[in-house]
Write an enzyme that holds these catalytic residues in place. Structure first.
Site, PDB file in Angstrom:
ATOM      1  NE  ARG A  44       0.212   1.521   3.365  1.00 24.41           N
ATOM      2  CZ  ARG A  44       1.113   2.419   3.604  1.00 24.41           C
ATOM      3  NH1 ARG A  44       2.395   2.075   3.714  1.00 24.41           N
ATOM      4  NH2 ARG A  44       0.812   3.694   3.728  1.00 24.41           N
ATOM      5  N   GLY A  45       0.257   2.404  -0.129  1.00 23.56           N
ATOM      6  CA  GLY A  45       1.027   3.633  -0.314  1.00 23.56           C
ATOM      7  C   GLY A  45       1.141   3.881  -1.813  1.00 23.56           C
ATOM      8  CB  ALA A  46       0.359   6.878  -3.863  1.00 26.14           C
ATOM      9  NE  ARG A  85      -6.202   0.809  -1.664  1.00 27.11           N
ATOM     10  CZ  ARG A  85      -5.557   1.389  -0.654  1.00 27.11           C
ATOM     11  NH1 ARG A  85      -4.260   1.200  -0.492  1.00 27.11           N
ATOM     12  NH2 ARG A  85      -6.196   2.179   0.192  1.00 27.11           N
ATOM     13  CD  GLN A 187      -3.197   2.671   6.801  1.00 27.08           C
ATOM     14  OE1 GLN A 187      -3.798   3.030   7.809  1.00 27.08           O
ATOM     15  NE2 GLN A 187      -3.805   2.502   5.650  1.00 27.08           N
ATOM     16  CG  ASP A 228      -2.998   8.116  -1.686  1.00 25.81           C
ATOM     17  OD1 ASP A 228      -2.850   8.570  -0.530  1.00 25.81           O
ATOM     18  OD2 ASP A 228      -2.722   6.945  -1.994  1.00 25.81           O
ATOM     19  CG  ASN A 238      -2.315  11.630   2.365  1.00 30.38           C
ATOM     20  OD1 ASN A 238      -1.734  10.753   1.736  1.00 30.38           O
ATOM     21  ND2 ASN A 238      -2.031  11.875   3.631  1.00 30.38           N
ATOM     22  CE  LYS A 239      -5.183   5.686   4.383  1.00 35.14           C
ATOM     23  NZ  LYS A 239      -6.124   4.834   3.620  1.00 35.14           N
TER      24      LYS A 239
HETATM   25  O1  MRU Z   1      -4.498   3.317   2.171  1.00 32.59           O
HETATM   26  P1  MRU Z   1      -3.017   3.519   2.085  1.00 32.59           P
HETATM   27  O2  MRU Z   1      -2.268   2.974   3.249  1.00 32.59           O
HETATM   28  O3  MRU Z   1      -2.479   3.039   0.751  1.00 32.59           O
HETATM   29  O4  MRU Z   1      -2.849   5.092   2.111  1.00 32.59           O
HETATM   30  C1  MRU Z   1      -1.565   5.637   2.026  1.00 32.59           C
HETATM   31  C2  MRU Z   1      -1.541   7.113   2.103  1.00 32.59           C
HETATM   32  O5  MRU Z   1      -2.551   7.772   2.237  1.00 32.59           O
HETATM   33  C3  MRU Z   1      -0.202   7.755   1.911  1.00 32.59           C
HETATM   34  O6  MRU Z   1      -0.106   8.937   2.635  1.00 32.59           O
HETATM   35  C4  MRU Z   1      -0.003   8.068   0.433  1.00 32.59           C
HETATM   36  O7  MRU Z   1      -0.246   6.934  -0.348  1.00 32.59           O
HETATM   37  C5  MRU Z   1       1.356   8.570   0.139  1.00 32.59           C
HETATM   38  S1  MRU Z   1       2.585   7.327   0.356  1.00 32.59           S
HETATM   39  C6  MRU Z   1       4.075   7.988  -0.036  1.00 32.59           C
END
Ligand code: MRU
Length: 333
Positions: A44-46, A85, A187, A228, A238-239
């Site tokens: 996970r994470g963009a 996603r 997270q 994201d 973002n999250k």
């Molecule tokens: O749902 P996730 O854990 O994939 O969400 C991640 C985030 O919101 C991060 O802040 C974002 O992807 C940037 S990661 C460098």
């Protein structure tokens, strides 16, 4: 620290659903299973999602190489991965890039493999560059609040928001990082606190609802988060919880930054209202790790991301430097 490894015939992913309790690596040779790993947030994470999808396209090419209509098979694989996603644009960016490579070179596995590895390498390089650019914004003795995980685990390595924190810490500027736990999937607690403890960067874990009180007590000098997807006007997803932090930061006069590589910028949409926000299962809200915290039958609302309007953003840190308002002009450039 890294969460993604490529072994030529297989993709290895550190299972982020099990951290910090267990560090276990899973091996993937089928692109459909990588799509499932993205959906279930093993990875996970963009940027990390984009990198994993790039390697998944190599696995798909290996499977389809002998087929008469190779481009059509690759398009089908791309569709399956794209459906994993919806919010992080890095996924679509990486898939488009791999598809272009497949179209240009056909089933040339080594070209596709090179392209996926380039996506991975470039991401690490961009993180390092963001780290350097962003560290300039961090004052001596900084107390920094962050949300979710935008670290090595969320990227090819080093991190975006955590990359800035790592670079500023290496310069001796960081006195404390406050990590929001980040419900529903934690997270911040499970991944960000884990990364920072491992790197011996001072970190204090807080529940999400404590950020306002922390700011009111003057204990936060700046907020930095990941991203994201950023629209052409600087609005960004973002999250979930990022938007609340931006409002709190504005109220308390605290600078609010996001760090993002150019692979996270989506100039095809004018503003944040066009960003598709993923809705996840209500079970994530009614419990955690199999423990029920809400009553059976209760209704839930579980958007995985929110959109922060650009007017709440002090600056955006990219690998090409720091963008300040007006963001539309800087982003277009
Ligand atoms: O749902 P996730 O854990 O994939 O969400 C991640 C985030 O919101 C991060 O802040 C974002 O992807 C940037 S990661 C460098």
């Amino acid at each position: 620290m890294e969460a993604i490894r490529w072994e030529h015939d297989a993709l290895l992913l550190l299972d982020q659903t099990r951290l910090p309790a267990a560090e276990s690596w899973l091996r993937y040779t089928d692109y459909r299973e990588v799509a499932q790993a993205i959906r279930t947030m093993v990875v996970r994470g963009a940027p990390a999602i984009g990198i994993a999808a790039g390697y998944a396209m190599v696995l798909a090419a290996r499977e389809c190489a002998g087929e008469a209509d190779f481009p059509a098979s690759m398009s089908r694989a791309k569709e399956i991965l794209a459906a994993s996603r919806p919010t992080a644009v890095n996924l679509f960016w990486a898939l488009d890039r791999m598809e272009r490579c497949g179209t240009a070179f056909g089933p040339d596995l080594s070209r596709l493999e090179e392209e996926a590895q380039a996506i991975h390498r470039e991401d690490i390089r961009m993180n390092r560059a963001m780290g350097q650019a962003g560290a300039e914004l961090v004052p001596q003795g900084a107390r920094i609040l962050t949300h979710c995980n935008a670290g090595a685990l969320a990227t090819g390595g080093y991190g975006t928001a955590l990359g800035v924190i790592r670079a500023a810490h290496a310069q001796g500027k960081v006195s404390m990082v406050y990590a929001d736990e980040t419900r529903p999937l934690l997270q911040g607690a499970r991944l960000t606190a884990y990364e920072l403890v491992r790197d011996q960067i001072p970190v204090t874990l807080i529940c999400d609802n404590m950020a306002g009180a922390l700011m009111a007590q003057g204990k936060v000098d700046l907020v930095i988060v990941g991203c994201d997807r950023m629209a052409a006007n600087g609005d960004f997803a973002n999250k979930i919880g990022t938007y609340s932090l931006a409002v709190l930061a504005r109220h308390h006069g605290i600078p609010f930054y996001t760090a993002l590589p150019s692979s996270t910028i989506d100039l095809s949409i004018p503003d944040g209202s066009h960003i598709p926000v993923e809705q996840r299962d209500g079970d994530e809200v009614t419990g955690f790790a199999g423990v029920r915290t809400g009553p059976a039958g209760v209704q839930t609302w579980n958007p995985s991301f929110d959109v922060t309007p650009h007017n709440l953003l002090t600056a955006a840190i990219t690998e090409r430097g720091v963008l300040r308002p007006p963001f539309d002009r800087g982003l277009a450039k």
